[in-house]
Design a protein around this motif. Sequence first.
Motif, PDB file in Angstrom:
ATOM      1  N   ALA A   9     -33.555  27.820   5.571  1.00  0.00           N
ATOM      2  CA  ALA A   9     -32.336  28.129   4.818  1.00  0.00           C
ATOM      3  C   ALA A   9     -31.207  27.180   5.209  1.00  0.00           C
ATOM      4  O   ALA A   9     -30.418  26.738   4.367  1.00  0.00           O
ATOM      5  N   THR A  10     -31.160  26.839   6.492  1.00  0.00           N
ATOM      6  CA  THR A  10     -30.123  25.930   6.984  1.00  0.00           C
ATOM      7  C   THR A  10     -30.271  24.544   6.383  1.00  0.00           C
ATOM      8  O   THR A  10     -29.290  23.923   5.941  1.00  0.00           O
ATOM      9  N   ALA A  56     -29.295  28.200   0.141  1.00  0.00           N
ATOM     10  CA  ALA A  56     -29.882  28.649   1.408  1.00  0.00           C
ATOM     11  C   ALA A  56     -30.895  29.767   1.167  1.00  0.00           C
ATOM     12  O   ALA A  56     -31.992  29.772   1.739  1.00  0.00           O
ATOM     13  N   MET A  57     -30.552  30.694   0.291  1.00  0.00           N
ATOM     14  CA  MET A  57     -31.428  31.836   0.039  1.00  0.00           C
ATOM     15  C   MET A  57     -32.622  31.490  -0.851  1.00  0.00           C
ATOM     16  O   MET A  57     -33.493  32.334  -1.079  1.00  0.00           O
ATOM     17  N   MET A  79     -25.371  30.891  10.524  1.00  0.00           N
ATOM     18  CA  MET A  79     -26.697  31.237  10.039  1.00  0.00           C
ATOM     19  C   MET A  79     -27.335  32.204  11.031  1.00  0.00           C
ATOM     20  O   MET A  79     -27.524  31.876  12.207  1.00  0.00           O
ATOM     21  N   THR A  83     -39.870  31.525   2.927  1.00  0.00           N
ATOM     22  CA  THR A  83     -39.746  32.569   3.936  1.00  0.00           C
ATOM     23  C   THR A  83     -41.093  33.245   4.160  1.00  0.00           C
ATOM     24  O   THR A  83     -41.782  33.595   3.194  1.00  0.00           O
ATOM     25  N   GLN A 123     -37.300  37.247   4.127  1.00  0.00           N
ATOM     26  CA  GLN A 123     -35.897  36.863   3.914  1.00  0.00           C
ATOM     27  C   GLN A 123     -34.977  37.421   5.014  1.00  0.00           C
ATOM     28  O   GLN A 123     -34.011  38.146   4.736  1.00  0.00           O
ATOM     29  N   ASP A 151     -37.636  30.699   9.199  1.00  0.00           N
ATOM     30  CA  ASP A 151     -37.031  31.050   7.911  1.00  0.00           C
ATOM     31  C   ASP A 151     -35.557  30.655   7.856  1.00  0.00           C
ATOM     32  O   ASP A 151     -35.087  30.068   6.868  1.00  0.00           O
ATOM     33  N   ALA A 186     -34.709  29.225   0.082  1.00  0.00           N
ATOM     34  CA  ALA A 186     -35.636  28.603   1.031  1.00  0.00           C
ATOM     35  C   ALA A 186     -36.944  29.385   1.115  1.00  0.00           C
ATOM     36  O   ALA A 186     -37.004  30.571   0.784  1.00  0.00           O
ATOM     37  N   ASN A 208     -31.738  23.788   3.574  1.00  0.00           N
ATOM     38  CA  ASN A 208     -31.364  23.885   2.156  1.00  0.00           C
ATOM     39  C   ASN A 208     -29.855  23.808   1.979  1.00  0.00           C
ATOM     40  O   ASN A 208     -29.340  23.129   1.083  1.00  0.00           O
ATOM     41  N   TRP A 254     -32.760  36.010   6.716  1.00  0.00           N
ATOM     42  CA  TRP A 254     -31.498  35.299   6.898  1.00  0.00           C
ATOM     43  C   TRP A 254     -30.298  36.185   6.551  1.00  0.00           C
ATOM     44  O   TRP A 254     -30.310  36.969   5.616  1.00  0.00           O
TER      45      TRP A 254
END
Length: 208
Positions: free
Chosen positions: A137-138, A69-70, A114, A74, A79, A133, A72, A140, A81
Motif C-alpha cells: 500500500a505504501t 494505497a487501498m 501507514m 493483500t 486489507q 500488505d 494494493a 502504491n 492497512w
Amino acid sequence: MKNSAFLIILLAAALVVVAYMWVRSATATHEPASPVKSTIDDIMTRTSVRSYSDQAVDSGKIDTLLRAAMAAPTAGNKQPWRFVVIDDRAMLDSIGTNFQTMTMARKASVAVIMCGDLTATFDGDGREYWVQDVSAATENLLLAAHALGLGAVWCGIYPKMDRVAQFSEMLDLPENIVPMACICIGYPDAESTPKDKWKPANVHYNRW
C-alpha cells in the motif's frame, strides 16, 4: 496569366501546409500516451523527495493517494492497512523535531502514517503478512504521489519499537494498530534525479 499561375501555385502550397498541420494536430490530440509507458515511466522515475515548497496539497489529491494505497495487493484480501493523515502544522513540526530521520516533516504539507491492524491479519505464522500488505500500500501511495506531481519519502517506524511506541502515544493508537511508516508529502521545491538501482548480478534464474 503569369500572375494567375503563380497565385494558383501559392494557394496549392498553402493548402498542402494546412492539410499537414491539421493531420499532425489531429494525431497529437487523438492518440493518447500509452498507459503502459506512463506506468513504467512513473516507476522508473520515482525518487525520494525530502524538500518541499509552501504549496499545499489539496484534499482531492490526498483522497486519490489513499485510494491508490487501498488498491494494493493483500494476502487473503485481509486489507489490514489503516491510515492516519496528518495535516496539522504543529504535529508535522513535532515529528520533524523529534525524529532525526524525519526532519523533512517540518516542510511537508501532509504526512500519512501507514499502519497495520493486527486484528485484520492471519493467526500464527501468517500474522506478519500485514507488513507486506502495508508495504505494498505504501509503494502504491508513493507512485501515485509521483504521478500527481507530488514528492514523497518513506520514513520507517516499524520494527524500531521505540518509534512505534512514540507514534502510538502521539496518535492515540489502539493496541491492535501498529504504525509502520511515516510518508511525508508535498510539492517538490527542486528537481530530483532518481538512482539507477538496476544490478543484473542480483538476478538468478531457476536456481541460485
